[in-house]
Structures are given as C-alpha cells and as structure tokens.
Design a protein around this motif. Structure first.
Motif, PDB file in Angstrom:
ATOM      1  N   MET A  50      54.715 -83.581  93.571  1.00 39.57           N
ATOM      2  CA  MET A  50      56.117 -83.937  93.433  1.00 39.57           C
ATOM      3  C   MET A  50      56.192 -85.145  92.507  1.00 39.57           C
ATOM      4  N   SER A  51      57.186 -85.154  91.648  1.00 41.79           N
ATOM      5  CA  SER A  51      57.390 -86.369  90.862  1.00 41.79           C
ATOM      6  C   SER A  51      58.869 -86.589  90.642  1.00 41.79           C
ATOM      7  N   LEU A  52      59.232 -87.840  90.543  1.00 43.20           N
ATOM      8  CA  LEU A  52      60.619 -88.204  90.312  1.00 43.20           C
ATOM      9  C   LEU A  52      60.618 -89.266  89.234  1.00 43.20           C
ATOM     10  N   TYR A  53      61.511 -89.077  88.276  1.00 41.62           N
ATOM     11  CA  TYR A  53      61.619 -90.071  87.216  1.00 41.62           C
ATOM     12  C   TYR A  53      63.095 -90.355  87.031  1.00 41.62           C
ATOM     13  N   SER A  54      63.469 -91.617  87.124  1.00 41.71           N
ATOM     14  CA  SER A  54      64.882 -91.932  86.946  1.00 41.71           C
ATOM     15  C   SER A  54      65.026 -93.202  86.127  1.00 41.71           C
ATOM     16  N   TYR A  55      66.117 -93.288  85.400  1.00 37.32           N
ATOM     17  CA  TYR A  55      66.330 -94.481  84.591  1.00 37.32           C
ATOM     18  C   TYR A  55      67.810 -94.777  84.488  1.00 37.32           C
ATOM     19  N   PHE A  56      68.099 -96.026  84.284  1.00 31.99           N
ATOM     20  CA  PHE A  56      69.473 -96.468  84.122  1.00 31.99           C
ATOM     21  C   PHE A  56      69.444 -97.643  83.172  1.00 31.99           C
ATOM     22  N   SER A  57      70.393 -97.662  82.268  1.00 29.83           N
ATOM     23  CA  SER A  57      70.427 -98.779  81.331  1.00 29.83           C
ATOM     24  C   SER A  57      71.846 -98.918  80.808  1.00 29.83           C
ATOM     25  N   ARG A  58      72.294-100.122  80.581  1.00 35.81           N
ATOM     26  CA  ARG A  58      73.605-100.278  79.968  1.00 35.81           C
ATOM     27  C   ARG A  58      73.742-101.625  79.261  1.00 35.81           C
ATOM     28  N   ARG A  59      74.736-101.688  78.391  1.00 38.24           N
ATOM     29  CA  ARG A  59      75.074-102.947  77.723  1.00 38.24           C
ATOM     30  C   ARG A  59      75.829-103.784  78.752  1.00 38.24           C
ATOM     31  N   LEU A  60      75.445-105.055  78.918  1.00 42.30           N
ATOM     32  CA  LEU A  60      76.134-105.899  79.889  1.00 42.30           C
ATOM     33  C   LEU A  60      77.507-106.267  79.325  1.00 42.30           C
ATOM     34  N   PRO A  61      78.530-106.240  80.173  1.00 44.02           N
ATOM     35  CA  PRO A  61      79.871-106.489  79.659  1.00 44.02           C
ATOM     36  C   PRO A  61      79.961-107.848  78.973  1.00 44.02           C
ATOM     37  N   LYS A  62      80.665-107.873  77.878  1.00 48.71           N
ATOM     38  CA  LYS A  62      80.929-109.099  77.115  1.00 48.71           C
ATOM     39  C   LYS A  62      79.644-109.846  76.764  1.00 48.71           C
ATOM     40  N   SER A  63      78.640-109.105  76.381  1.00 49.93           N
ATOM     41  CA  SER A  63      77.384-109.770  76.081  1.00 49.93           C
ATOM     42  C   SER A  63      76.645-108.937  75.050  1.00 49.93           C
ATOM     43  N   LYS A  64      75.701-109.550  74.403  1.00 52.43           N
ATOM     44  CA  LYS A  64      74.908-108.806  73.432  1.00 52.43           C
ATOM     45  C   LYS A  64      73.638-108.263  74.064  1.00 52.43           C
ATOM     46  N   TRP A  65      73.527-108.367  75.365  1.00 52.37           N
ATOM     47  CA  TRP A  65      72.333-107.920  76.061  1.00 52.37           C
ATOM     48  C   TRP A  65      72.547-106.567  76.728  1.00 52.37           C
ATOM     49  N   SER A  66      71.489-105.787  76.737  1.00 53.35           N
ATOM     50  CA  SER A  66      71.470-104.566  77.534  1.00 53.35           C
ATOM     51  C   SER A  66      70.390-104.736  78.583  1.00 53.35           C
ATOM     52  N   ALA A  67      70.583-104.093  79.719  1.00 54.48           N
ATOM     53  CA  ALA A  67      69.573-104.199  80.766  1.00 54.48           C
ATOM     54  C   ALA A  67      69.474-102.880  81.494  1.00 54.48           C
ATOM     55  N   GLY A  68      68.339-102.654  82.094  1.00 56.66           N
ATOM     56  CA  GLY A  68      68.182-101.409  82.823  1.00 56.66           C
ATOM     57  C   GLY A  68      66.953-101.418  83.688  1.00 56.66           C
ATOM     58  N   PHE A  69      66.744-100.318  84.345  1.00 59.41           N
ATOM     59  CA  PHE A  69      65.529-100.201  85.144  1.00 59.41           C
ATOM     60  C   PHE A  69      65.066 -98.761  85.107  1.00 59.41           C
ATOM     61  N   ASP A  70      63.813 -98.530  85.437  1.00 60.26           N
ATOM     62  CA  ASP A  70      63.415 -97.171  85.716  1.00 60.26           C
ATOM     63  C   ASP A  70      62.516 -97.136  86.940  1.00 60.26           C
ATOM     64  N   PHE A  71      62.643 -96.051  87.658  1.00 59.79           N
ATOM     65  CA  PHE A  71      61.970 -95.917  88.935  1.00 59.79           C
ATOM     66  C   PHE A  71      61.249 -94.580  88.942  1.00 59.79           C
ATOM     67  N   ASN A  72      59.968 -94.611  89.220  1.00 55.61           N
ATOM     68  CA  ASN A  72      59.181 -93.383  89.228  1.00 55.61           C
ATOM     69  C   ASN A  72      58.409 -93.260  90.522  1.00 55.61           C
ATOM     70  N   LEU A  73      58.238 -92.037  90.946  1.00 56.31           N
ATOM     71  CA  LEU A  73      57.528 -91.767  92.182  1.00 56.31           C
ATOM     72  C   LEU A  73      56.663 -90.538  91.934  1.00 56.31           C
ATOM     73  N   ASN A  74      55.400 -90.614  92.309  1.00 50.47           N
ATOM     74  CA  ASN A  74      54.541 -89.437  92.220  1.00 50.47           C
ATOM     75  C   ASN A  74      53.863 -89.254  93.554  1.00 50.47           C
ATOM     76  N   TYR A  75      53.759 -88.020  93.972  1.00 45.95           N
ATOM     77  CA  TYR A  75      53.074 -87.744  95.223  1.00 45.95           C
ATOM     78  C   TYR A  75      52.316 -86.447  95.029  1.00 45.95           C
ATOM     79  N   SER A  76      51.079 -86.409  95.488  1.00 44.46           N
ATOM     80  CA  SER A  76      50.399 -85.131  95.421  1.00 44.46           C
ATOM     81  C   SER A  76      49.507 -84.946  96.633  1.00 44.46           C
ATOM     82  N   LEU A  77      49.368 -83.692  96.998  1.00 38.48           N
ATOM     83  CA  LEU A  77      48.516 -83.317  98.106  1.00 38.48           C
ATOM     84  C   LEU A  77      47.573 -82.273  97.527  1.00 38.48           C
TER      85      LEU A  77
END
Lengths: 922, 244
Positions: free
Chosen positions: A727-754
């Motif tokens: 099983m694997s899960l890959y997710s990401y989120f990113s956006r431009r911060l309001p009223k700023s020249k910066w963007s920020a985000g994160f990504d989260f991954n999970l892997n599981y195997s049997l």
C-alpha cells in the motif's frame, strides 16, 4: 485597383463671438444631391497631433449637430454618412471662442473604377496570377544597400522621403517578410533595416484583407502589399554555447554545442568532457539538440516524449566517472512538412573508479548473520549509437513511421571483492576474496515500423506495428576466488575457484501488433487488439579451469558450463470498451495471452517446456471536474508468469556464497492492483493539492526461499507464497501565502508492505512501514532573489515474524536549501545545501550524517550577457558521502561508496546566436 | 498617419445621383465568429510545434452581441466545446460582458484557469485612431480604427455608422458606430460579424453568480501581474486576453 479622385471642398466658417454657455462647435449636415438635411450623420473630431478620435456626435433629425466640452486644439473634422463621400476639414478650437460651421454638404458616393493592369514582362519582372514579382538580383545595387534602396530601383515603385511606398500609384500599407507580418504600423522598419542582398524576390500584390491569412474571409476589399521573399540561404542561423571549467583535484568539465538551421533543416553537434559526474546534456540542451520524438495521445490529452537516452549506466552516482561524449543530430522536413527525417549519432566513453562498502544483517529464526563486503572496481565503457526515423504523411488519413536504432557497447570491468560473514556473536563464519575481470562486446540492431490509418468515419482507426530487435553479446571473464569457512575461529574448509568463462549470447525478437478502434455509438468506442511476439535466443557459457599441467585454462568445468537454446511464443488478444460522456470516461476491458517457453539444454541434452495462459482484466473511471481538477480510479489484474531464471537458472559460481537454484514447479502470480488519484490546482492562488493511493495484493506471489547453511552459504530458490500486500499513499498541498511573495506546502507519504518468504523452510512475514512528512517554503522575487527550503523527516520500521524481537527502526531527517541572489555589477550568487541526518541502528552504528554545501558566484559579460564567468565550490565542508540503506525484509543492508567531495572550479561560458538576416523584432 | 490617409480622400462628381436615405437601427443582435489561429500560438517547447501543426488551424467559437440604445450584452452563443489545447490559448475565453453606456459602467465575468471573476468597473476610455480604410462586413460598410491596449498590443476594429450604438465584441467600444470586425494580431485572433439581425428584442440578462469574486480591472491586473511575473515570457499573452 481603385483610383480615387480628390474633391477639395472649400468651406467658409462663420465665426461668431458667442458667450460661454454656447456649444463650442455646431453646424448642420446636408445631402447636396437631394438638398435635404441628414439625420444620424457621424461628425468626428480627430486630433491632428496623434490622429486619435477625441469626440463624435450624430446629427439630429433636423441635420444639426453640436459639440461641447471639447478641449482647445486643432482637429480634423470628419463627417460621414452611409453611401456618401466623407467630408474632411481642419478646424481650430480656441477656449471661449465657439465656432458655428455653416451647413456641411455631403455628396453621394459612387465609385469610378479604373483597373490598371500591369502586364510588363522581362527577365527581371514577372506576373504570376495577381502577383507582380521582381527578381532582386537583376537590379544592380551598391554594397550594404537596404531593401528601401532596392525598392527605389524597381519600376512602378516609388519611395518618398519619409519612407512611404507607392506601388502602381497606390500606397503600400503592408510589407511582409516571407509572408510574415511584422505587426508594426511602419513598413519602414523592415525596408530600412534589412539588407537588400538577403532578398530573392519582391512581390507586389493586392492582399485581400488585412487578416486574410488567418480569417479566410474574402470581402473584396484589397490592400496594396509588398512581400519580400528571402533567399533560402539567408533563412539560416545558428546558436550555441561553449563552457570550459577546471579546478582543484584535477576537476574539469567542458562542453560545447552548436545548432545550425537553414529553413527546416537543422544540424546540431555537441561534445562533453567531464570528471565531475556530468555525462549527458541537461534537459534544456537536450531539447535544443532535438533528438526527442514527441507524440500526442488525443484520447488522454498527454504528450509522450520518447527520448532515446539509455546512454550511460552510471550506477546511481557511485564512484568517480570521467566521461567523453559527443553527438550529431540532423533533421529536415520535406514536402511542406509531410515527410520528416531525424538522425542522431552518439559516441560515449566513460571510465569509473568505484569503491564501496556494504554492511548487511540477515535475520534468521534463532540467530542472525552479518556480512561486511568491500568492492573496488574499475569500469571502462565505450559506446556508439545511431538512431534515425523517417515519417511519411501519405495523405490526410494515413502515415508511416520507420525507426532504426543500432549500436555497440564495449565494457571492461575489473572488480576486487572481499567479504566476511559473522554470526550473532560476531564470530567469523566465512571469509571470501575474489577478483573478476571481464571484457564484453554488445551489438544491437532494432527496427520498427508503424502504420496508422484513419477512416472517413470519425473514431475508426487501424494501426499496425512491427518491431524487430537483435542483440549479440560476447563476454570473457576471469574469476579467481577463495573462500575460507570457519568453525570455532579456525579454518574448517577452503573453496577455490580459478576459472575463465566464455559467454556468448544472441537474441532475435519480433513483435507484431494490430489495433482497431470502432465507434459503436457517439459515446462508445470499441478497441480490439491482436498481437504476436516471438523470441529465439541462445546462450553458451564455457567455464574453463586451469589445467594441472599446462597452466592454461583448458579444462572444461561441466558443472558451470552450459549451452541453452530458448524460444518463446506469445499470442495475445484483447478487447476494450470506452465510454465517454461530458466529463466522465469509463474504460473496461480484458486481454489474455497464451505463452509457451521452450528451453533446450544442448550441453546436457534435455528439453523442457512451460505453457502459461495469462489474463489481464482492467477497469477505469475518470472524471474531469474542470481542467484544473480531476479524479480517477482504476483496477488492474494481471498474471505474472515466472521467468526462466526462476524456473531453470543457469548455474553460476560468480558469487560462491549466494547460489540460485531453480523451481520447475513455480506457478503464475496473480496480482490485483487498485489505485485512486485526485488532484486540483488553482492557478491564481497557486494552490496545488493532490492525493494518490495505490494498493495491490497478490495470490501465489513469486517470492524466495533461502536456505542458510552453517558456513553462511545461502541457497536461494523462487517459490510461490500467499498474502503479499502493498500500500502506498502520496499526498501534497502547496499554495501562495496570502499577501506575500512566499509559497508554502507540505507532502505526506506512507508506505506499507507485507511480504512473505521462507527462511530455512520456516515461513516468514515481513512488515515494512515508512512514514515521511516534508514541509517546504519558497519565494521568487523576479530579478532579485529566490529561496527554496525543504525540511523532512522519515520513520522506518521493519519486523520479521521469524525473529519478532529483532525490530529495525530508525529516523532520517533531511534539510535542503537553495538560494539565488542577484547582486550589483551583473553578479549572481547561488548556494544549495543538502543536509542528511541518519539515525544509527544496532547493526549500523556508524555516523552517517553529512552536510553537502555548494556555492556558485558568477558574473555576466559582453553585450547581451553572452559571456559568463563562474566560480563554483562543491561540498565546501568536505562531508559528502555516498549512502543508501535497504530495510524492506529480513535482509537489511547499508551501502556506502566513494563519490565527489570538496573541489573548487572556475568556469567560463559563452553563448552565441545568429538569427535569420537581421529580421526585425516583432 | 491618419492625415496621410485622409489626403487621398474621395468625393465624387455631381453626375452620380444620391440614392435614398440610410436606415439606422439601434437594437438587435449580432453573431460574431471568433477565430484563433492555433498554429501561430507560441509554444513553450519547440518540440510541441509538430503536434500543434497536426491540429486544425483555427479554433472557432460563436458569440452573440445583443444591443439596444445605450446598452450591450456580449456572451457565448453556445456552450463552447472543450478544446484540448486550452493551455495553449490561456484564460478568459468565454467572457460575458454587459456594458451600459448611459451609466458608464460595465460588468463582466472571466474564467481565469478555473477562478471565475466578476469584474465591475467604469468603462475604459480607449484612444482610437481613425483610418480611411473601409471594408464591408456582413453587408455593412465599415471603417477601420486602431487602438492599443496594455501599451503595446494593437487592436484593429471595423465599425459601421449604420448602427448608432458604440459597442462591440468583448469590451471594445467607443467608436461612432457598432464594431463588426475586430483583430488582435499579436493574439492571432479575430472576431467578425457573420450575421446581423436588426429585430428589436429584449436584452438578455446573463446570470452572474453571487459566489464569484467581484473585482476591478486594476485589482485583477495586479493579481495577474504578480502571478505571471514568474511564468515564461508568453504568459504576457494570458494577461492581454484578460484585458480584452
């Protein structure tokens, strides 16, 4: 050609002194023909300064009009009325001095046409249809003459002081260059800046309408136009770059590239010499080089780039390579782009010196082993490769593409390996030292032919592909190995190998595939495919021991010598239904194949045959919420037949501690996979979000059974096991911060195997999990600086059921920073840092932390920033290490290897470009 | 330059007899065909040119401009089909524009990569240069006029005196008659009237969703400039499209 006569209308203006409330300009409009006042005539005031419309009114029912609130100034007053001649007059408005124009007379318009036909003919001038063409070279001109000088010499063309052109008595309002418009309102831009020697022909014609080229609307309105046809040899140019760099520790990195084009023909050449790990063109340069084959899938809306770039098998950055490589590209188009040719040749040499150290932990039911391996190697590769393709567009419905690729690869490899195996109490179990030197030569030739046919009925297509591949490898190896097996810290027994191995193999592969699609309904399409794949190959290994007396390798070792012939045939067929309605696409189908493998052991005179019936069901749902947001869900089933090496491997003794044996009773694995994707982005807020989940489970998965003998020797056999899952899960989120020249985000991954395997005939379940979370921030202030930050942590845990107390778990952390800064005096600074922190484990107790910090400082020179000087420092802290760790089963290993460490380098880059004959910028 | 044109002006000798007076109708509906030349759009990637070259040259769409004295409503005449190379054309391709010349206000909706904006603003003041050139569009004699937007983008319009409403496709207006033809050479796009019906009818009332973000041109422009400054050069065209 319309000749218009000019009517001069004289008008007397009655000027009256009126008070400020009165309109500034007033009057009335009259039809001179019928002597009545005209309603709805347009009276426009146009500034004489810049020709812009300042104000307009329409005449009232009594023909009167008036303007108020018009700024003082000089205007062209234009009075117009449908089917009447325009009336033009210049007037000056002065603040506080209103004007009353007396009645303006409009005259009904009728056109007196006079067709002027040019029919002069001489060598220098020709009439082609409606076009009059002058052959430019027929008119003698001084050196450095411009197009304007040329035009002045042409009969029937006049050019006035301000550059206005008149042809056949009419003003020329357009000048085209090779049929292209340069949308400047001023033809003089072209005529005064372009050299006359670049011109082949001057064409004069009446252009149907301003945008006729792309509107196709014929309205009978014409414009006198001149088209300047460039000489073909002047439709050429080139661009390229050269970069030279040298530094400490003998580091060098040089490359050069030039792309020359002439019409559709393009030739590119490049070369690279480097010992800093660069062995191919960067992405951007590859794109310029142009050997990529791009195709577009209309159904999926995706582009495919088939880039033949399997050049360089530099093992994941291990070792220190020195490379010399170069290539030539040629492409051209014929028959107006209907035929295309693309040829590429590349040459490549790479020497790599690599040292690596591997520590592994092998967990058994009641005990564990540790292996320490060191490898030193020197590898020298020489490759030579040609590929080409030709595409014919036969007609609007059918096309053929022929591709050919071929090449040779010569490889010399020398390795020295030492290995010590320790038991749980760190007592020596065995010790092995071996050297191997090999020389191999590989030849390859492949061709493919693709024929695509469309039909009048939309959606009905037929495509046929034929692919042939030939490969031949000749290899000589010399293996010398000594293994000491220990018992109670004393040598119990010793195994010696001193063999020369001659290995030759040849493979002939042929594949044919037919796909037919038929629209069953406006939303439903059926696709049928049939395929056949056959492969004939042979492999012969002679293992020769050193003769007792002769000292030459002339004694055949029958155990490790063999001669096989293989043949496999696969016939396949399948059917897919696709339903498409608005935003929804559903696809379902299945295919199957019948595969038979024949293995003929010529050495031992035995034959075996394996047959498999394979099945591949598939279903997919896609939903397009909007072009920026999509969802898909898919199921895929597949049978995976065992390969020949798992069924009946060639007996090998190259690694005497790991022996692979076959399992003729292996069955096919059946794997079910599910996946789910969703992604969404908002362009304006630069918000990206996505989640991907994959899950698969297998019946009778092909896994391994390891038998570990008391001396540490491992015998490996492929077996079927049940219950493997992933099983694997890959997710990401990113956006431009309001009223700023910066963007920020994160990504989260999970892997599981049997996964399941057998260790000393005991069933073992391995559970592996990995969790990773990273956050990132970035900003980009154009022409000032950019910053990118990324911090992440990963957690790994592995358990094996045979030894539940032995749990491997650890964290790793990574911080990356990348920044660029524009400084005064065209200086540019760049830095990037990759810091890795890896937690120790019981088996891997050495410090593996490293901070790799790099700095660049550069300055641009020359006009157009053509030159650049750059100081580069790699791994400033001298901490870089090559590292990877594998922990997915009861076999856990950590590998370290030599890689680039601190060096400084000075680089000079020069970029050059020359584009077609001084074409003015758009 | 206009002066140069004007000097070549016509009038005619009295031998030709003027015909009846023209009819001026100030309400009706005009069907415009918008044609975008796909082959001439800039691609960010040289290799894509061949793929684009296999597509039809023009991307066509019909728009309807309804007008009454002092008011116009411009909107897609039909649901526009999904164009595979949407990214090639950029945003603001299905605009709805309501213009009121009496109050001097306009209201429009523009879809900018999935964000739908309602722009409420006063109608802009375009500086038109009038030329002498004339051509016939949909049976109407039209005069050419040229203006510029975003400092450097030339717009060519053809307007007719015979429809005394100063409107046109998208948000173009301000000429002494109705614009029946419009060309934006740098976007390789034209709008030409294909059908003019002068039947007085009630102006349609396109719905503007309450949820959509209300914004002025100036604020939208600020957002776009900020967004596209990091994009490739040809993102400039995206901004021009939203200005139309």
């Amino acid at each position: 050609m319309i000749t218009r006569t000019i009517l001069c209308v004289s008008l007397t203006l009655a000027v009256a002194v009126l008070n400020a409330q009165q309109p500034q300009l007033s009057g009335s409009v009259k039809d001179t023909g019928e002597n009545r006042l005209l309603e709805n005539a347009v009276i426009s005031l146009i500034s004489t300064k810049d020709s812009t419309l300042v104000s307009f009114v329409r005449s009232r029912s009594d023909g009167s009009f008036s303007f108020s609130k018009v700024p003082a100034g000089t205007y062209t007053m234009m009075v117009s009325y449908p089917k009447f001649a325009d009336y033009i007059e210049t007037i000056s408005l002065v603040e506080g001095k209103p004007i009353t124009a007396h009645t303006i007379p409009l005259t009904p318009l009728s056109q007196l046409l006079e067709e002027v036909v040019i029919s002069r003919q001489s060598g220098a001038m020709r009439m082609r249809g409606d076009t009059l063409a002058y052959l430019a070279d027929s008119f003698a001109l001084k050196d450095g003459a411009t197009v304007e000088d040329l035009l002045k010499r042409l009969p029937g063309i006049q050019v006035d002081k301000s550059g206005n052109i008149t042809a056949q008595g009419e003003k020329v309002s357009k000048v085209l260059l090779d049929g292209e418009e340069f949308f400047s309102d001023d033809p003089a831009v072209v005529t005064q800046n372009l050299g006359a020697d670049a011109i082949k022909e001057v064409q004069v014609f009446d252009k149907k309408s301003e945008q006729a080229e792309f509107t196709g609307i014929d309205d009978g309105k014409t414009q006198k136009t001149i088209n300047l046809k460039l000489k073909p040899e002047r439709k050429k140019g080139y661009f390229g770059k050269a970069s030279l760099a040298g530094g400490t520790k003998g580091a060098f990195d040089n490359d050069a590239m030039i792309n020359a084009f002439k019409g559709d023909r393009k030739i590119s050449v490049y070369g690279i010499m480097s010992n800093t790990g660069r062995n191919s063109l960067g992405w951007e340069d590859r794109e310029k080089f142009g050997d990529q084959d791009i195709s577009y899938d209309e159904d999926e809306g995706y582009f495919f780039v088939n880039s033949d770039n399997e050049d360089f098998e530099w093992n994941q950055g291990q070792g220190l390579p020195t490379t010399w490589t170069g290539g030539v590209h040629y492409s051209n188009k014929m028959r107006d782009g209907k035929d295309k040719i693309n040829l590429n040749y590349r040459l490549f040499k790479m020497n790599t010196r690599a040292n690596s150290e591997n520590i592994s932990q092998f967990i058994l039911a009641d005990t564990q082993y540790f292996n320490n391996t060191t490898t030193k190697s020197f590898d020298s590769k020489f490759m030579n490769k040609l590929n080409g393709r030709y595409e014919w567009q036969l007609d609007s419905l059918s096309s053929i593409k022929l591709s050919v690729r071929g090449g040779t690869l010569e490889d010399d490899l020398n390795t020295l390996t030492t290995n010590t195996a320790l038991d749980e109490g760190h007592q020596l179990v065995n010790e092995n030292a071996r050297t191997m030197s090999s020389h191999s030569y590989k030849k390859q030739l492949g061709t493919s032919l693709l024929w695509r046919q469309k039909f009048r009925k939309k959606g009905r297509t037929l495509s046929l592909s034929l692919i042939q591949d030939y490969e031949n490898i000749d290899q000589q190896r010399l293996l010398q190995s000594r293994t000491d097996y220990y018992h109670l810290n004393a040598i119990d027994s010793t195994e010696l190998i001193d063999q020369r191995k001659e290995h030759s193999s040849e493979s002939n592969d042929l594949r044919a595939n037919i796909v037919y699609t038929e629209p069953l309904h406006k939303n439903l399409t059926l696709a049928l495919n049939l395929g056949y794949h056959t492969n004939d190959s042979k492999s012969k290994i002679n293992s020769l021991n050193k003769g007792e007396g002769s000292g030459n390798y002339d004694e055949m070792d029958p155990l490790f010598s063999n001669n096989f012939k293989y043949k496999y045939d696969i016939s396949s067929g399948g059917l897919t239904l696709k339903f498409n309605r608005k935003k929804l696409t559903l696809t379902a189908g299945a295919s199957g194949n019948y595969a038979s493998y024949d293995q003929l052991d010529l050495f031992r005179d035995t034959a075996s045959r394996y047959n498999f019936l394979n099945f591949f069901p598939r279903a997919q749902l896609k939903y397009l919420f909007s072009p920026q947001s999509r969802f898909s869900m898919e199921y895929r089933g597949e049978t995976i037949p065992p390969n020949l090496r798992q069924l009946q491997p060639i007996r090998e003794n190259t690694d005497p501690l790991n022996i692979v044996i076959g399992n003729p009773g292996l069955r096919q694995e059946f794997r079910n996979s599910f996946n789910l994707h969703f992604n969404n982005y908002k362009v304006l807020s630069e918000r990206y979000f996505g989640i991907h989940v994959n899950y698969s489970m297998s019946d009778r998965a092909i896994s391994t059974s390891d038998l570990v003998q008391p001396g540490g020797k491992r015998i490996i056999q492929a077996v079927n096991v049940d219950g493997n899952q992933e099983m694997s899960l890959y997710s990401y989120f990113s956006r431009r911060l309001p009223k700023s020249k910066w963007s920020a985000g994160f990504d989260f991954n999970l892997n599981y195997s049997l996964t399941n395997n057998f260790v000393n005939l005991v069933k073992n379940r391995n559970k592996y999990s990995r969790v990773n979370l990273s956050i990132n921030q970035r900003t980009d202030v154009k022409d000032k600086f950019t910053i990118q930050f990324r911090e992440g942590a990963s957690y790994f845990i592995t358990r094996s059921s045979i030894n539940p107390d032995e749990v491997t778990e650890y964290f790793t952390y990574q911080v990356q920073f990348n920044g660029t800064l524009k400084l005064p005096w065209k200086l540019n600074a760049e830095t990037w840092v990759v810091a890795d922190f890896r937690e120790k484990t019981t088996a891997f107790d050495r410090n593996r932390n490293a901070i790799n910090w790099n700095i660049n400082l550069s300055r641009k020179f020359f006009k157009g920033d053509k030159g650049e000087l750059r100081l580069e420092v790699y791994d400033l802290l001298n901490q870089n290490i090559g590292f990877d760790r594998t922990t997915s089963s009861n076999f856990i290993s950590e590998n370290t290897y030599n890689t680039f460490t601190r060096y400084g380098m000075l680089r000079f880059i020069y970029r050059f470009t020359k584009t077609p004959a001084a074409a003015p910028a758009n | 330059m206009v002066r140069n044109y004007l000097l070549t002006f016509i009038a005619v000798t009295g031998s030709l007899v003027g015909s009846s007076q023209a009819v001026f109708v100030s309400s009706g509906t005009i069907l415009f065909e918008r044609k975008i030349n796909i082959h001439r759009q800039e691609v960010m990637w040289e290799g894509l040119k061949d793929v684009i070259a296999k597509q039809p040259v023009f991307n066509n769409a019909n728009f309807e401009l309804s007008f009454s004295p002092g008011k116009t409503v411009y909107q897609p005449a039909e649901k526009l089909p999904v164009f595979q190379f949407g990214w090639l054309l950029g945003p603001a391709k299905e605009n709805i524009v309501k213009t009121d010349f009496v109050t001097g206000r306009s209201q429009s909706t523009k879809d900018i990569f999935g964000d739908v904006f309602t722009i409420e603003d006063s109608i802009s003041n375009l500086h038109w240069r009038i030329s002498s050139e004339k051509r016939e569009i949909a049976g109407f004699s039209c005069r050419k006029a040229v203006t510029r937007i975003a400092d450097s983008v030339y717009i060519t319009a053809f307007y007719t005196d015979e429809i005394p409403v100063s409107g046109g496709p998208e948000s173009f207006h301000g000429l002494p008659g109705m614009i029946l033809g419009l060309a934006v050479p740098r976007l390789y796009t034209t709008w030409f009237a294909t059908k003019v019906s002068l039947e007085p009818s009630k102006l349609p009332e396109p719905k503007f969703s309450v949820k959509q973000k209300k914004i002025t041109y100036e604020d939208l422009s600020k957002q776009l400039v900020r967004l596209f400054e990091r994009w490739e050069e040809n993102a400039q065209k995206y901004i021009w499209w939203t200005y139309l």
